[in-house]
Design an enzyme around this catalytic site. Structure first.
Site, PDB file in Angstrom:
ATOM      1  N   ASP A  89       0.954  -1.211   0.073  1.00 31.28           N
ATOM      2  CA  ASP A  89      -0.120   0.036  -0.072  1.00 31.28           C
ATOM      3  C   ASP A  89       0.825   1.107   0.028  1.00 31.28           C
ATOM      4  OD1 ASP A  89       0.892   0.364   2.521  1.00 31.28           O
ATOM      5  OD2 ASP A  89      -0.909  -0.073   3.581  1.00 31.28           O
ATOM      6  N   SER A  90       0.120   2.370  -0.320  1.00 36.88           N
ATOM      7  CA  SER A  90       1.132   3.596  -0.514  1.00 36.88           C
ATOM      8  C   SER A  90       1.554   4.250   0.610  1.00 36.88           C
ATOM      9  CB  SER A  90       0.384   4.675  -1.302  1.00 36.88           C
ATOM     10  OG  SER A  90      -0.665   5.096  -0.513  1.00 36.88           O
ATOM     11  N   GLY A  91       1.028   3.942   2.028  1.00 37.56           N
ATOM     12  CA  GLY A  91       1.538   4.804   3.055  1.00 37.56           C
ATOM     13  C   GLY A  91      -0.079   5.660   3.374  1.00 37.56           C
ATOM     14  N   GLY A  92      -0.647   5.951   2.446  1.00 33.69           N
ATOM     15  CA  GLY A  92      -1.886   7.032   2.614  1.00 33.69           C
ATOM     16  C   GLY A  92      -2.888   6.720   3.673  1.00 33.69           C
ATOM     17  N   PHE A  93      -3.237   5.313   3.843  1.00 31.81           N
ATOM     18  CA  PHE A  93      -4.052   5.162   5.020  1.00 31.81           C
ATOM     19  C   PHE A  93      -3.420   5.411   6.251  1.00 31.81           C
ATOM     20  CE2 PHE A  93      -5.963   2.464   8.227  1.00 31.81           C
ATOM     21  CZ  PHE A  93      -7.308   2.656   8.234  1.00 31.81           C
ATOM     22  N   ASP A 143      -2.471   8.482  -1.820  1.00 26.62           N
ATOM     23  CA  ASP A 143      -3.620   9.163  -1.879  1.00 26.62           C
ATOM     24  C   ASP A 143      -3.822   9.817  -0.426  1.00 26.62           C
ATOM     25  OD1 ASP A 143      -4.050   6.592  -0.559  1.00 26.62           O
ATOM     26  OD2 ASP A 143      -6.086   6.563  -0.902  1.00 26.62           O
ATOM     27  N   GLN A 194     -11.531   7.717  -4.240  1.00 30.11           N
ATOM     28  CA  GLN A 194     -12.021   8.321  -2.966  1.00 30.11           C
ATOM     29  C   GLN A 194     -13.260   9.004  -3.334  1.00 30.11           C
ATOM     30  OE1 GLN A 194     -10.946   7.515  -0.042  1.00 30.11           O
ATOM     31  NE2 GLN A 194      -8.814   6.873  -0.279  1.00 30.11           N
ATOM     32  N   GLY A 221     -11.021   4.006   1.267  1.00 24.02           N
ATOM     33  CA  GLY A 221     -11.743   5.038   2.203  1.00 24.02           C
ATOM     34  C   GLY A 221     -13.009   4.557   2.561  1.00 24.02           C
ATOM     35  N   ASP A 271      -8.382  -7.305   1.111  1.00 26.03           N
ATOM     36  CA  ASP A 271      -7.459  -7.377   2.194  1.00 26.03           C
ATOM     37  C   ASP A 271      -8.004  -7.003   3.385  1.00 26.03           C
ATOM     38  OD1 ASP A 271      -5.640  -4.980   3.463  1.00 26.03           O
ATOM     39  OD2 ASP A 271      -6.970  -4.474   1.549  1.00 26.03           O
ATOM     40  N   CYS A 309     -12.161 -29.014   8.429  1.00 30.16           N
ATOM     41  CA  CYS A 309     -11.420 -28.065   8.125  1.00 30.16           C
ATOM     42  C   CYS A 309      -9.842 -28.766   7.753  1.00 30.16           C
ATOM     43  CB  CYS A 309     -11.316 -27.100   8.833  1.00 30.16           C
ATOM     44  SG  CYS A 309     -10.091 -25.780   8.719  1.00 30.16           S
ATOM     45  N   CYS A 311      -6.799 -27.094   7.985  1.00 30.75           N
ATOM     46  CA  CYS A 311      -5.910 -26.213   8.153  1.00 30.75           C
ATOM     47  C   CYS A 311      -4.948 -26.748   9.152  1.00 30.75           C
ATOM     48  CB  CYS A 311      -6.410 -24.998   8.824  1.00 30.75           C
ATOM     49  SG  CYS A 311      -6.919 -24.942  10.316  1.00 30.75           S
ATOM     50  N   CYS A 314      -6.792 -27.381  12.556  1.00 37.49           N
ATOM     51  CA  CYS A 314      -7.890 -28.484  12.600  1.00 37.49           C
ATOM     52  C   CYS A 314      -7.213 -29.855  12.632  1.00 37.49           C
ATOM     53  CB  CYS A 314      -8.851 -27.835  11.774  1.00 37.49           C
ATOM     54  SG  CYS A 314      -9.717 -26.489  12.236  1.00 37.49           S
ATOM     55  N   HIS A 340      -5.713 -21.078  11.233  1.00 39.56           N
ATOM     56  CA  HIS A 340      -7.007 -21.317  10.850  1.00 39.56           C
ATOM     57  C   HIS A 340      -7.832 -20.215   9.883  1.00 39.56           C
ATOM     58  CE1 HIS A 340     -10.993 -23.132  11.157  1.00 39.56           C
ATOM     59  NE2 HIS A 340     -11.380 -21.854  11.566  1.00 39.56           N
TER      60      HIS A 340
END
Length: 378
Positions: A89-93, A143, A194, A221, A271, A309, A311, A314, A340
Protein backbone atom coordinates in the site's frame (compact mmCIF):
# COMPACT_ATOMS: atom_id res chain seq x y z
CA UNK A 1 -2.40 -8.09 -17.77
CA UNK A 2 -5.91 -8.91 -16.54
CA UNK A 3 -8.07 -11.52 -18.27
CA UNK A 4 -11.78 -11.53 -17.50
CA UNK A 5 -12.68 -15.22 -17.68
CA UNK A 6 -16.31 -15.14 -16.63
CA UNK A 7 -19.07 -12.94 -15.30
CA UNK A 8 -22.20 -13.64 -13.31
CA UNK A 9 -24.17 -10.43 -13.07
CA UNK A 10 -21.47 -7.95 -12.02
CA UNK A 11 -19.36 -10.59 -10.26
CA UNK A 12 -16.06 -11.17 -12.06
CA UNK A 13 -13.83 -14.23 -12.33
CA UNK A 14 -10.41 -13.28 -13.66
CA UNK A 15 -6.69 -13.91 -13.93
CA UNK A 16 -4.12 -11.22 -13.30
CA UNK A 17 -0.73 -11.89 -14.90
CA UNK A 18 2.25 -10.36 -13.08
CA UNK A 19 6.02 -10.70 -13.14
CA UNK A 20 5.74 -12.83 -9.97
CA UNK A 21 3.02 -15.17 -11.21
CA UNK A 22 -0.67 -15.35 -12.07
CA UNK A 23 -3.24 -14.25 -9.49
CA UNK A 24 -6.59 -16.02 -9.71
CA UNK A 25 -9.38 -13.59 -8.76
CA UNK A 26 -11.41 -12.93 -6.68
CA UNK A 27 -8.52 -13.08 -4.22
CA UNK A 28 -7.93 -12.28 -0.55
CA UNK A 29 -4.48 -10.84 0.17
CA UNK A 30 -2.95 -11.95 3.47
CA UNK A 31 -1.78 -8.88 5.40
CA UNK A 32 1.88 -8.96 6.46
CA UNK A 33 2.27 -5.36 7.61
CA UNK A 34 6.03 -5.41 8.31
CA UNK A 35 6.81 -8.25 5.83
CA UNK A 36 5.37 -10.83 8.24
CA UNK A 37 1.88 -11.94 9.25
CA UNK A 38 1.33 -11.13 12.94
CA UNK A 39 1.07 -14.35 14.95
CA UNK A 40 4.37 -16.08 14.07
CA UNK A 41 3.22 -17.14 10.59
CA UNK A 42 6.11 -18.04 8.27
CA UNK A 43 6.40 -17.80 4.49
CA UNK A 44 6.25 -21.61 4.42
CA UNK A 45 2.94 -21.43 6.33
CA UNK A 46 1.56 -18.98 3.76
CA UNK A 47 2.39 -21.42 0.97
CA UNK A 48 0.71 -24.31 2.82
CA UNK A 49 -2.55 -22.44 3.47
CA UNK A 50 -2.98 -21.42 -0.18
CA UNK A 51 -1.94 -17.76 -0.08
CA UNK A 52 -1.72 -16.14 -3.52
CA UNK A 53 -0.73 -12.58 -2.60
CA UNK A 54 0.98 -11.11 0.46
CA UNK A 55 0.38 -7.46 1.33
CA UNK A 56 2.99 -5.31 3.07
CA UNK A 57 2.95 -1.78 4.35
CA UNK A 58 4.98 1.01 2.74
CA UNK A 59 4.95 3.36 5.75
CA UNK A 60 5.90 0.70 8.31
CA UNK A 61 8.74 -0.72 6.21
CA UNK A 62 10.02 2.79 5.45
CA UNK A 63 10.21 3.50 9.19
CA UNK A 64 11.71 0.09 10.05
CA UNK A 65 14.01 -1.43 8.80
CA UNK A 66 14.07 1.21 6.03
CA UNK A 67 13.22 0.69 2.36
CA UNK A 68 16.82 1.39 1.31
CA UNK A 69 17.99 -1.47 3.51
CA UNK A 70 15.36 -3.77 1.94
CA UNK A 71 16.63 -2.72 -1.51
CA UNK A 72 20.24 -3.49 -0.52
CA UNK A 73 19.04 -6.93 0.57
CA UNK A 74 17.49 -7.60 -2.85
CA UNK A 75 13.92 -6.36 -2.37
CA UNK A 76 10.94 -7.59 -0.38
CA UNK A 77 10.58 -10.95 -2.16
CA UNK A 78 14.14 -11.95 -1.34
CA UNK A 79 14.01 -10.34 2.12
CA UNK A 80 11.03 -12.42 3.26
CA UNK A 81 11.74 -15.43 1.02
CA UNK A 82 8.44 -15.22 -0.87
CA UNK A 83 8.35 -15.70 -4.64
CA UNK A 84 4.65 -14.98 -5.32
CA UNK A 85 3.04 -11.55 -5.82
CA UNK A 86 3.30 -8.84 -3.15
CA UNK A 87 1.16 -5.70 -3.03
CA UNK A 88 2.42 -2.69 -1.08
CA UNK A 89 0.00 0.00 0.00
CA UNK A 90 1.11 3.59 -0.47
CA UNK A 91 1.22 4.77 3.14
CA UNK A 92 -1.84 6.95 2.57
CA UNK A 93 -4.03 5.08 5.04
CA UNK A 94 -1.37 5.25 7.76
CA UNK A 95 -1.24 8.99 7.22
CA UNK A 96 -5.03 9.02 7.72
CA UNK A 97 -4.70 7.01 10.95
CA UNK A 98 -1.92 9.30 12.26
CA UNK A 99 -4.35 12.24 12.27
CA UNK A 100 -2.81 13.84 15.36
CA UNK A 101 0.73 13.68 13.99
CA UNK A 102 0.34 14.95 10.42
CA UNK A 103 0.01 18.03 8.23
CA UNK A 104 -1.28 17.61 4.65
CA UNK A 105 -0.08 20.01 1.94
CA UNK A 106 -0.10 20.00 -1.86
CA UNK A 107 3.45 18.65 -2.05
CA UNK A 108 2.64 15.76 0.31
CA UNK A 109 2.29 14.99 4.01
CA UNK A 110 4.53 15.94 6.91
CA UNK A 111 4.19 13.67 9.92
CA UNK A 112 5.99 12.20 12.90
CA UNK A 113 7.06 8.55 13.10
CA UNK A 114 4.89 6.59 15.54
CA UNK A 115 8.07 4.75 16.65
CA UNK A 116 10.61 7.45 17.50
CA UNK A 117 8.79 10.71 16.69
CA UNK A 118 11.23 11.77 13.95
CA UNK A 119 9.85 14.04 11.25
CA UNK A 120 9.00 12.32 7.94
CA UNK A 121 7.80 13.77 4.65
CA UNK A 122 5.95 11.60 2.17
CA UNK A 123 4.51 12.73 -1.13
CA UNK A 124 3.62 10.88 -4.34
CA UNK A 125 7.24 10.69 -5.53
CA UNK A 126 8.54 9.51 -2.13
CA UNK A 127 5.84 6.83 -1.89
CA UNK A 128 6.72 5.53 -5.37
CA UNK A 129 10.45 5.58 -4.54
CA UNK A 130 9.89 3.62 -1.31
CA UNK A 131 7.72 1.05 -3.10
CA UNK A 132 10.24 0.78 -5.92
CA UNK A 133 12.96 0.10 -3.34
CA UNK A 134 10.74 -2.59 -1.80
CA UNK A 135 10.29 -3.97 -5.36
CA UNK A 136 6.74 -5.16 -4.77
CA UNK A 137 4.67 -6.61 -7.62
CA UNK A 138 1.90 -4.02 -7.27
CA UNK A 139 2.37 -0.50 -5.89
CA UNK A 140 -0.53 1.64 -4.74
CA UNK A 141 -0.77 5.31 -5.68
CA UNK A 142 -0.35 7.80 -2.83
CA UNK A 143 -3.69 9.23 -1.77
CA UNK A 144 -5.44 10.91 1.12
CA UNK A 145 -8.10 8.83 2.83
CA UNK A 146 -10.67 11.27 4.21
CA UNK A 147 -13.00 10.11 6.96
CA UNK A 148 -16.37 8.72 5.83
CA UNK A 149 -17.92 11.47 7.97
CA UNK A 150 -15.82 14.38 6.63
CA UNK A 151 -17.54 17.53 5.31
CA UNK A 152 -18.42 17.50 1.61
CA UNK A 153 -16.23 20.54 0.84
CA UNK A 154 -13.22 18.89 2.50
CA UNK A 155 -13.80 15.59 0.64
CA UNK A 156 -14.11 17.38 -2.72
CA UNK A 157 -10.82 19.25 -2.24
CA UNK A 158 -9.10 16.10 -0.94
CA UNK A 159 -10.22 13.99 -3.93
CA UNK A 160 -9.02 16.63 -6.40
CA UNK A 161 -5.61 16.62 -4.69
CA UNK A 162 -5.53 12.80 -4.76
CA UNK A 163 -6.06 13.00 -8.55
CA UNK A 164 -3.16 15.43 -8.92
CA UNK A 165 -1.05 13.11 -6.75
CA UNK A 166 -1.98 10.15 -8.98
CA UNK A 167 -0.63 11.98 -12.01
CA UNK A 168 2.66 12.51 -10.17
CA UNK A 169 2.72 8.85 -9.03
CA UNK A 170 2.32 7.57 -12.58
CA UNK A 171 5.04 9.84 -13.92
CA UNK A 172 7.45 8.89 -11.11
CA UNK A 173 6.80 5.16 -11.47
CA UNK A 174 7.53 5.33 -15.22
CA UNK A 175 10.83 7.06 -14.39
CA UNK A 176 11.75 4.52 -11.66
CA UNK A 177 10.88 1.49 -13.82
CA UNK A 178 13.42 2.71 -16.37
CA UNK A 179 16.34 3.17 -13.98
CA UNK A 180 19.20 0.64 -14.33
CA UNK A 181 19.33 -0.25 -10.61
CA UNK A 182 15.57 -0.77 -10.14
CA UNK A 183 14.95 -4.34 -8.92
CA UNK A 184 11.44 -4.78 -10.37
CA UNK A 185 11.23 -2.86 -13.64
CA UNK A 186 7.74 -4.27 -14.25
CA UNK A 187 6.17 -2.91 -11.07
CA UNK A 188 2.45 -2.28 -11.56
CA UNK A 189 0.47 0.74 -10.38
CA UNK A 190 -3.09 0.79 -8.99
CA UNK A 191 -4.96 4.07 -8.53
CA UNK A 192 -7.37 4.67 -5.64
CA UNK A 193 -10.92 6.00 -5.81
CA UNK A 194 -11.93 8.23 -2.89
CA UNK A 195 -14.94 10.38 -2.04
CA UNK A 196 -16.21 9.22 1.38
CA UNK A 197 -19.94 8.39 1.08
CA UNK A 198 -20.70 11.05 -1.55
CA UNK A 199 -21.82 9.04 -4.58
CA UNK A 200 -21.46 11.86 -7.11
CA UNK A 201 -17.89 12.71 -5.97
CA UNK A 202 -16.96 9.00 -6.07
CA UNK A 203 -18.38 8.54 -9.60
CA UNK A 204 -16.68 11.67 -10.95
CA UNK A 205 -13.38 10.55 -9.43
CA UNK A 206 -13.77 7.02 -10.85
CA UNK A 207 -14.29 8.46 -14.35
CA UNK A 208 -11.26 10.71 -13.95
CA UNK A 209 -8.82 8.04 -12.72
CA UNK A 210 -10.04 5.54 -15.34
CA UNK A 211 -8.51 7.91 -17.94
CA UNK A 212 -5.03 7.22 -16.52
CA UNK A 213 -5.06 3.67 -17.98
CA UNK A 214 -3.50 2.12 -14.89
CA UNK A 215 -2.91 -1.57 -14.16
CA UNK A 216 -5.77 -1.73 -11.66
CA UNK A 217 -8.13 0.39 -9.58
CA UNK A 218 -8.94 0.37 -5.88
CA UNK A 219 -11.91 1.69 -3.95
CA UNK A 220 -10.42 3.23 -0.80
CA UNK A 221 -11.78 5.07 2.20
CA UNK A 222 -14.38 2.47 3.16
CA UNK A 223 -14.64 0.50 6.42
CA UNK A 224 -13.56 3.73 8.16
CA UNK A 225 -16.78 4.73 9.92
CA UNK A 226 -19.65 4.16 7.47
CA UNK A 227 -22.25 1.39 7.77
CA UNK A 228 -22.10 -1.83 5.73
CA UNK A 229 -25.15 -0.64 3.78
CA UNK A 230 -23.41 2.64 2.88
CA UNK A 231 -20.33 0.69 1.78
CA UNK A 232 -22.38 -1.58 -0.50
CA UNK A 233 -24.19 1.45 -1.94
CA UNK A 234 -20.86 3.14 -2.76
CA UNK A 235 -19.69 -0.03 -4.54
CA UNK A 236 -22.93 -0.25 -6.54
CA UNK A 237 -22.48 3.36 -7.63
CA UNK A 238 -18.73 3.37 -8.33
CA UNK A 239 -17.64 -0.04 -9.66
CA UNK A 240 -19.56 0.34 -12.98
CA UNK A 241 -17.39 3.42 -13.71
CA UNK A 242 -14.10 1.58 -13.17
CA UNK A 243 -12.68 -0.31 -16.19
CA UNK A 244 -14.13 -3.84 -16.28
CA UNK A 245 -11.01 -5.09 -18.10
CA UNK A 246 -8.84 -4.17 -15.08
CA UNK A 247 -8.87 -5.61 -11.54
CA UNK A 248 -10.94 -3.81 -8.88
CA UNK A 249 -9.61 -3.80 -5.33
CA UNK A 250 -11.68 -2.98 -2.22
CA UNK A 251 -9.14 -1.84 0.36
CA UNK A 252 -9.23 -2.98 3.98
CA UNK A 253 -12.45 -5.00 3.75
CA UNK A 254 -13.54 -7.12 5.49
CA UNK A 255 -15.69 -9.83 7.04
CA UNK A 256 -16.60 -12.97 5.04
CA UNK A 257 -20.06 -11.45 4.48
CA UNK A 258 -18.53 -8.15 3.27
CA UNK A 259 -16.39 -10.07 0.77
CA UNK A 260 -19.34 -12.06 -0.60
CA UNK A 261 -21.40 -8.88 -1.03
CA UNK A 262 -18.50 -7.05 -2.70
CA UNK A 263 -17.73 -9.93 -5.10
CA UNK A 264 -21.36 -9.73 -6.20
CA UNK A 265 -20.79 -6.02 -6.93
CA UNK A 266 -17.71 -6.64 -9.11
CA UNK A 267 -14.70 -6.59 -6.76
CA UNK A 268 -11.62 -8.78 -7.49
CA UNK A 269 -9.08 -8.01 -4.72
CA UNK A 270 -9.51 -7.85 -0.94
CA UNK A 271 -7.34 -7.42 2.13
CA UNK A 272 -8.13 -7.11 5.82
CA UNK A 273 -6.47 -7.58 9.19
CA UNK A 274 -9.58 -9.28 10.66
CA UNK A 275 -8.50 -12.93 10.24
CA UNK A 276 -5.10 -12.39 11.86
CA UNK A 277 -6.19 -9.82 14.47
CA UNK A 278 -9.26 -11.79 15.53
CA UNK A 279 -7.27 -15.03 15.52
CA UNK A 280 -4.75 -13.59 17.97
CA UNK A 281 -7.66 -12.96 20.35
CA UNK A 282 -9.17 -16.44 19.99
CA UNK A 283 -12.00 -15.33 17.68
CA UNK A 284 -12.31 -17.90 14.92
CA UNK A 285 -14.25 -18.00 11.65
CA UNK A 286 -16.15 -21.15 10.76
CA UNK A 287 -18.81 -22.06 8.21
CA UNK A 288 -21.30 -21.92 11.07
CA UNK A 289 -20.39 -18.49 12.38
CA UNK A 290 -17.69 -17.05 14.62
CA UNK A 291 -16.60 -18.70 17.89
CA UNK A 292 -14.59 -17.34 20.81
CA UNK A 293 -12.24 -19.98 22.23
CA UNK A 294 -11.91 -18.08 25.51
CA UNK A 295 -15.46 -19.12 26.38
CA UNK A 296 -15.52 -21.68 29.20
CA UNK A 297 -17.67 -24.11 27.21
CA UNK A 298 -14.62 -25.08 25.12
CA UNK A 299 -12.53 -26.15 28.12
CA UNK A 300 -13.28 -29.85 27.56
CA UNK A 301 -14.11 -29.65 23.84
CA UNK A 302 -12.08 -32.30 22.03
CA UNK A 303 -13.32 -31.35 18.55
CA UNK A 304 -11.19 -29.36 16.09
CA UNK A 305 -12.07 -25.68 15.57
CA UNK A 306 -14.16 -26.85 12.60
CA UNK A 307 -14.96 -30.40 11.53
CA UNK A 308 -13.68 -31.12 8.01
CA UNK A 309 -11.24 -28.18 7.95
CA UNK A 310 -7.77 -29.13 6.66
CA UNK A 311 -5.84 -26.23 8.17
CA UNK A 312 -2.76 -26.97 10.34
CA UNK A 313 -4.74 -26.28 13.54
CA UNK A 314 -7.81 -28.40 12.76
CA UNK A 315 -5.77 -31.26 11.29
CA UNK A 316 -4.17 -31.99 14.65
CA UNK A 317 -5.37 -30.03 17.68
CA UNK A 318 -8.53 -29.73 19.76
CA UNK A 319 -10.43 -26.62 20.79
CA UNK A 320 -9.61 -27.49 24.41
CA UNK A 321 -5.87 -27.58 23.74
CA UNK A 322 -5.80 -24.38 21.69
CA UNK A 323 -7.93 -22.65 24.36
CA UNK A 324 -5.41 -23.75 26.99
CA UNK A 325 -2.55 -22.30 24.92
CA UNK A 326 -4.37 -18.98 24.57
CA UNK A 327 -5.14 -18.82 28.29
CA UNK A 328 -1.51 -19.67 29.09
CA UNK A 329 -0.41 -16.92 26.64
CA UNK A 330 1.61 -19.43 24.63
CA UNK A 331 2.45 -18.05 21.19
CA UNK A 332 1.49 -21.37 19.58
CA UNK A 333 -2.16 -20.69 20.47
CA UNK A 334 -2.19 -17.41 18.57
CA UNK A 335 -0.32 -18.94 15.68
CA UNK A 336 -2.77 -21.84 15.27
CA UNK A 337 -5.76 -19.49 15.44
CA UNK A 338 -4.30 -17.11 12.84
CA UNK A 339 -3.47 -20.03 10.53
CA UNK A 340 -7.03 -21.35 10.82
CA UNK A 341 -8.59 -17.95 10.04
CA UNK A 342 -6.32 -17.27 7.05
CA UNK A 343 -6.96 -20.79 5.75
CA UNK A 344 -10.71 -20.17 6.14
CA UNK A 345 -10.48 -16.93 4.09
CA UNK A 346 -8.23 -18.43 1.39
CA UNK A 347 -10.50 -21.49 1.10
CA UNK A 348 -13.59 -19.30 0.86
CA UNK A 349 -11.99 -17.42 -2.05
CA UNK A 350 -11.28 -20.75 -3.81
CA UNK A 351 -14.94 -21.71 -3.32
CA UNK A 352 -16.05 -18.33 -4.70
CA UNK A 353 -13.89 -18.80 -7.81
CA UNK A 354 -15.24 -22.33 -8.32
CA UNK A 355 -18.83 -21.11 -7.91
CA UNK A 356 -18.20 -18.38 -10.51
CA UNK A 357 -16.65 -20.96 -12.87
CA UNK A 358 -19.86 -22.98 -12.59
CA UNK A 359 -22.17 -19.96 -12.89
CA UNK A 360 -23.50 -20.68 -9.40
CA UNK A 361 -22.15 -17.78 -7.34
CA UNK A 362 -25.53 -16.39 -6.24
CA UNK A 363 -26.55 -19.85 -4.96
CA UNK A 364 -23.20 -20.28 -3.20
CA UNK A 365 -23.40 -16.80 -1.64
CA UNK A 366 -26.87 -17.39 -0.18
CA UNK A 367 -25.92 -20.81 1.18
CA UNK A 368 -22.67 -19.48 2.74
CA UNK A 369 -24.36 -16.47 4.36
CA UNK A 370 -27.22 -18.61 5.70
CA UNK A 371 -24.77 -21.14 7.12
CA UNK A 372 -22.54 -18.51 8.78
CA UNK A 373 -25.48 -16.66 10.34
CA UNK A 374 -27.19 -19.84 11.57
CA UNK A 375 -24.53 -20.85 14.10
CA UNK A 376 -21.64 -19.33 16.02
CA UNK A 377 -21.98 -17.14 19.07
CA UNK A 378 -22.04 -13.58 17.78
Amino acid sequence: MYRLLKQEGRAKRGEFHTVHGIIQTPVFMNVGTVAAIKGAVSTEDLEKIGTQVELSNTYHLHVRPGDKIVKQLGGLHKFMSWDKPILTDSGGFQVFSLAGLRKIKEEGVYFNSHIDGRKIFMGPEESMQIQSNLASTIAMAFDECPSARAERSYVQASVERTTRWLERCKKEMERLNNLPDTINKKQLLFGINQGAVFGDIRIEHAKRIAEFELDGYAVGGLAVGESHEEMYEVLEQVVPYLPIEKPTYLMGVGTPANILEAVERGVDFFDCVYPSRNGRHGHLYTNHGKINLFNAKYELDERPIEEGCNCPACSRYSRAYIRHLLKAKEMLGMRLCVLHNLYFYNTMMTEIREALNQGEFSTYKKKKLDSMSAGGEE
